[in-house]
Scaffold this active site. Structure first.
Site, short mmCIF file in Angstrom:
data_model
loop_
_atom_site.label_atom_id
_atom_site.label_comp_id
_atom_site.label_asym_id
_atom_site.label_seq_id
_atom_site.Cartn_x
_atom_site.Cartn_y
_atom_site.Cartn_z
N GLY A 179 -10.95 1.16 18.44
CA GLY A 179 -10.10 1.06 19.63
C GLY A 179 -8.76 0.39 19.42
N ASP A 218 0.58 -0.02 14.67
CA ASP A 218 -0.80 0.43 14.91
C ASP A 218 -1.19 1.27 13.71
OD1 ASP A 218 -3.20 1.13 16.15
OD2 ASP A 218 -2.31 2.94 16.99
N PRO A 259 -3.86 3.40 10.96
CA PRO A 259 -5.02 4.28 11.01
C PRO A 259 -6.27 3.64 10.40
CG PRO A 259 -3.40 5.06 9.40
CD PRO A 259 -2.86 3.81 9.98
N GLY A 260 -7.44 4.00 10.93
CA GLY A 260 -8.68 3.40 10.47
C GLY A 260 -9.39 4.18 9.38
N ASN A 280 -14.20 -5.92 20.07
CA ASN A 280 -13.88 -5.01 21.16
C ASN A 280 -15.15 -4.35 21.72
OD1 ASN A 280 -12.27 -3.56 22.91
ND2 ASN A 280 -11.82 -1.96 21.42
N ASP A 312 -17.77 -4.74 26.83
CA ASP A 312 -18.39 -4.17 28.03
C ASP A 312 -19.64 -3.36 27.68
OD1 ASP A 312 -16.39 -2.61 26.73
OD2 ASP A 312 -16.52 -1.12 28.35
N GLY A 318 1.07 28.62 -33.55
CA GLY A 318 1.75 28.76 -34.84
C GLY A 318 2.54 27.52 -35.23
N SER A 341 0.55 18.52 -27.43
CA SER A 341 1.22 17.69 -26.41
C SER A 341 1.50 18.46 -25.12
CB SER A 341 2.51 17.07 -26.96
OG SER A 341 3.26 17.98 -27.70
#
Lengths: 300, 615
Positions: B16, B90, B92-93, B145, B148, B453, B522
């Site tokens: 969140g 903010d 990113p997760g 968070n 609730d 060669g 190489s």
């Protein structure tokens, strides 16, 4: 000096970016749109290279629909500061009579502004362009890097941006790529006005309230800048005390009624404002995430 | 006077973060009316919160983010309260976007780490905590968070506090505040919640407004300024422009330029239409000096006493940010505040296991790995340890071919070797040795597919040179692998080491005055460039033996293609591993249309025309 510490932080950061970018570009240019952000950008460029002049020209892509007051300001300012001014108009667009009233904001902006800018960058071979865009202007801008790369066709790929840790900027370009550099990325509208006040920077008088002839159209107050506005029978031209929070093509830029006749009163107006500066712009509302779409297509 | 607090929000997916910022802006009325109106419309279309406003849409601005309901890149938002101004990033997760999260953390003063009350401490919580700590952020707020959804339970909160304390003991934070919140409902975001009377601490915003901004460390330090550019508007003015990294500078102060060590005195401190008597950390200025000493971009101006150190070998901590894994021994571009130059990385000492902070052994770094590596620079440069100075102790790594930023790193300390192993002076020089042989030593580097060669052409070329009385030697890939390099295999890393050794040997033989003919597949451009850098551009002749794969495979003198096709030789060039064509070889031989003698003739002609040979 102490009073506005945050402005010093922002100013120092912008100067650092200007110097870093210029040192690593073969042919830089500074986009100059005549607005308040461009005025601040020019001021910062003058500071960054002082006592030398900024070692690049400023480019204005003229859509031919700018306010007359903007063009007069542009020419006077270029003369005063001594930086070379390059003006580009998309002649193909002019030949086809493209305009915001006849073709709508989307077509007009694409052809006269986006295509015009691409033409100018290609014509003069600029590999790096400074711009005054700020991250607080709009949601997709909030995601953009300070050094923002564009492919051959000037398109932006938001999912593949270079990480930009600390203030270390990777300025290396692949063939055909060009860079947009935004020294004012971290400025807000309020910072811009605070800085204009502190540094006594000249701005186009249209930002200050004055009695002007306006007409209401699609919820916006448009200024009658010349006869091309084509007043309809159901419209009435009124004289109102108005000012502009942003400047662009006059038929696409809404005025707000205001009594702010100096920078100080603009500042107090902004501090209590309930709408964003872009609310007066038709161009952002064309479609959802419209700015990102425009930028992917090459809008600055 | 208002200051700016830069902070980030981080934590696992769906904890969140975006909602939290959106809620904070909304509650403090920091969103304009037209933005709220647009938000209401977007919430209906893209929202993940039913009838309610989806605050995350305020910050997730990219189309892909809105469609997928996730955060991909960092969004910066700006707001202020009566107490201070804020720049919030903010982040990113998702684990694959850790590089974007680290970008934001690198400039942050404080981090808000979110934890979902139902989930507790997840591995992304630990990863982000580690990255934040590694980057030197000292103050964190843990926002627990979705309270609730656990009935605002004090026990659930206490349990997470305990778990986090156990993990964070090993990290380097000076303050950790823990706040129970519900971003969705606004509990304890801007003001105290009525649902959690058991919580006596501040609201989240309350902590943000009073947190200490730790910039003090850099102020106490000695004066350092990397030179960004030299300003020469006219013959009378020569100034050095840059942003002061640390300390104070004043007119009349004694300084030295590094790495040259040349000394002078500050004559003036120039800013726009104004000269200063002194300036301090963070200011962008232009300095002029009393003496005409040679300083250019990439140098550092340091105070004379308490000088900045210089070195070319470091122990570093690196976060790898590219899908292409790091290859030890390959060259990358190193960019710091001071210097931009080529570097090579050693095999990592170890990686950090984010779960338990243990060290684990590894051969390379993959995307989002954090590891400790030794880093060698080609030239010495000024530096500080990251923990003392973020500015002079940080760097990014850039891939030389794609130009992408592939890593970010921090200098832990310099390594002693660079100080103690000094080059021994030798009286007889390469020039004298080559004059004795009447020739110009150089390296003819033949690259191409197996069976192209190379060896045959090398042999013919050497016979022709030998016949003209030149002193030569052939270094052949297969032969060297039987001896000097028999400990190396065919992984990308071993190939890089193979090339490094052969280049160093070639250089020694050039010092002996010889013309060296190298015949080596190489296959990678970056390795050939490494060879060119070690040997020296002016002495390096790149010869591309251009044989189409089909032709080489058809010849298959050693029967290797057949085996490779049968899967018996992994990483075989052209089959299991790519061959990158030289873009601008000095000589290109198309063997489809010429025999070894003609080929040798073409190379000899090039050597004559470019004054390597005279006969």
């Amino acid at each position: 000096m102490k009073k506005n510490k945050h402005l010093d932080v922002l100013e120092n950061e912008a100067i650092h970016i200007f110097r870093e970018a210029e040192e690593q570009s073969d042919n830089p240019v500074m986009l100059y749109s005549i607005g308040k952000d461009s005025s601040v950008l020019l001021h910062l460029a003058l500071k960054a290279f002082y006592p030398a002049l900024p070692p690049f020209p400023m480019l204005h892509v003229d859509t031919t629909w700018k306010f007359k007051g903007m063009i007069a300001f542009r020419d006077a300012k270029a003369k005063e500061c001594g930086v070379e001014l390059v003006v580009h108009v998309n002649q193909e667009g002019v030949d086809q009579n493209i305009g915001p009233i006849t073709h709508g904001s989307e077509v007009h902006t694409d052809i006269m502004k986006t295509q015009g800018l691409k033409q100018a960058l290609d014509k003069y071979g600029y590999d790096l362009a400074f711009g005054g865009a700020r991250r607080d202007e709009e949601k997709s801008r909030a995601k953009e890097r300070v050094f923002s790369f564009r492919d051959k066709k000037h398109g932006w790929d938001p999912k593949n941006q270079r990480p930009e840790p600390w203030s270390l900027y990777n300025t290396r370009k692949n063939k055909g790529e060009s860079v947009r550099v935004f020294p004012m990325s971290n400025w807000t509208e309020l910072n811009v006005w605070e800085y204009i006040e502190r540094e006594k920077i000249d701005i186009v008088p249209l930002y200050l309230a004055k009695e002007r002839p306006v007409v209401e159209r699609e919820g916006m107050l448009l200024m009658v800048d010349d006869e091309r506005l084509d007043i309809q029978d159901n419209e009435t031209v009124e004289v109102k005390k108005v000012r502009f929070r942003t400047l662009g093509c006059y038929p696409l830029t809404g005025a707000v009624e205001s009594d702010a006749t100096d920078v100080e009163s603009i500042l107090s107006e902004i501090r209590t404002s309930k709408t964003s500066e872009r609310s007066g712009r038709a161009i952002d509302k064309d479609s959802n995430a419209s700015m990102e779409k425009k930028k992917r297509e090459g809008y600055f | 006077m208002q200051d700016i607090l830069r902070f980030i929000t981080c934590g696992s997916v769906d904890d969140g973060k975006s909602t939290l910022i959106g809620r904070m802006l909304y509650d403090r009325k920091m969103i304009f009316d037209d933005q709220v109106a647009e938000l209401e419309v977007s919430s209906k279309k893209f929202g993940t919160t039913g009838e309610n406003i989806d605050f995350a849409l305020l910050v997730d601005g990219l189309a892909a983010e809105r469609e997928q309901g996730i955060t991909i890149d960092v969004a910066y938002r700006y707001f202020n309260t009566e107490k201070r101004k804020f720049i919030v990033a903010d982040t990113p997760g998702h684990i694959q976007y850790t590089r974007n999260m680290a970008t934001a953390a690198s400039t942050a003063d404080l981090a808000v780490i979110l934890v979902d009350a139902r989930q507790g401490i997840l591995s992304q919580t630990k990863r982000h905590s580690y990255v934040v700590s590694m980057l030197g952020v000292k103050n964190v707020i843990i926002a627990i968070n979705k309270m609730d959804l656990v009935d605002y339970s004090k026990d659930a909160f206490s349990k997470i506090c305990e778990d986090y304390a156990k993990f964070s003991n090993a990290l380097n934070f000076s303050t950790i505040e823990v706040v129970p919140v519900s971003a969705l409902n606004g509990d304890n975001i801007c003001s105290a919640s009525s649902h959690m009377s058991w919580y006596k601490g501040e609201s989240l915003l309350g902590y943000l407004e009073t947190a200490e901004i730790s910039t003090g460390e850099q102020k106490k330090q000695a004066f350092r300024m990397p030179v960004q550019m030299v300003s020469r508007p006219n013959l009378d003015f020569r100034g050095f422009a840059g942003t002061i990294s640390s300390g104070d500078v004043a007119v009349g102060q004694n300084i030295v330029a590094l790495p040259s060590g040349k000394a002078s005195k500050i004559k003036s401190i120039v800013t726009y239409k104004n000269e200063l008597q002194s300036a301090s950390s963070g200011q962008a200025v232009t300095l002029t000096l009393e003496d005409e000493i040679d300083i250019s971009r990439g140098d550092l101006i340091s105070c004379e006493e308490d000088q900045c150190s210089i070195a070319d070998l470091f122990r570093t901590k690196i976060l790898w940010m590219s899908e292409q894994k790091m290859i030890a021994g390959r060259q990358y571009l190193f960019k710091s505040a001071v210097s931009e130059q080529v570097c090579t990385l050693e095999k990592p000492k170890y990686l950090i296991d984010i779960e338990n902070l243990q060290h684990i052994a590894a051969d390379n770094l993959n995307l989002n790995d954090i590891g400790v590596c030794e880093l060698h620079l080609n030239h010495k440069c000024a530096y500080e340890r990251y923990e003392n100075n973020r500015n002079l102790g940080s760097f990014i790594l850039i891939d030389r071919h794609t130009n992408q930023t592939v890593g970010m790193g921090m200098i832990e300390h310099s390594m002693r070797r660079s100080l103690n192993v000094q080059e021994q002076y030798i009286s007889i020089t390469r020039n004298q040795r080559s004059e004795q042989k009447s020739q110009t030593p150089c390296v003819v580097w033949m690259t191409g597919l197996s069976g192209a060669g190379k060896s045959t052409i090398a042999d013919t070329l050497e016979q022709r040179l030998f016949g003209d009385d030149y002193h030569t030697i052939i270094l052949d890939g297969d032969n060297v692998r039987h001896g000097l390099n028999k400990d190396l295999g065919f992984t990308e890393q071993d190939r890089a080491e193979n090339i490094r050794r052969i280049s160093e040997v070639s250089k020694l033989m050039m010092d002996a005055g010889l013309i060296v003919i190298v015949s080596f597949i190489s296959p990678f451009r970056s390795e050939r460039e490494l060879a060119k850098d070690i040997i020296g551009q002016d002495s390096f002749i790149e010869v591309y033996i251009d044989t189409p794969l089909e032709l080489a495979e058809e010849r298959d003198v050693k029967g290797l293609y057949k085996k490779a096709r049968a899967g018996e030789i992994p990483n075989f060039t052209g089959i299991g591993s790519p061959y990158e064509n030289p873009e601008n070889p000095d000589v290109r031989i198309q063997t489809a249309t010429c025999n070894p003698d003609t080929a040798a003739g073409i190379i000899l002609k090039y050597m004559r025309e470019n004054k390597f040979t005279v006969r």
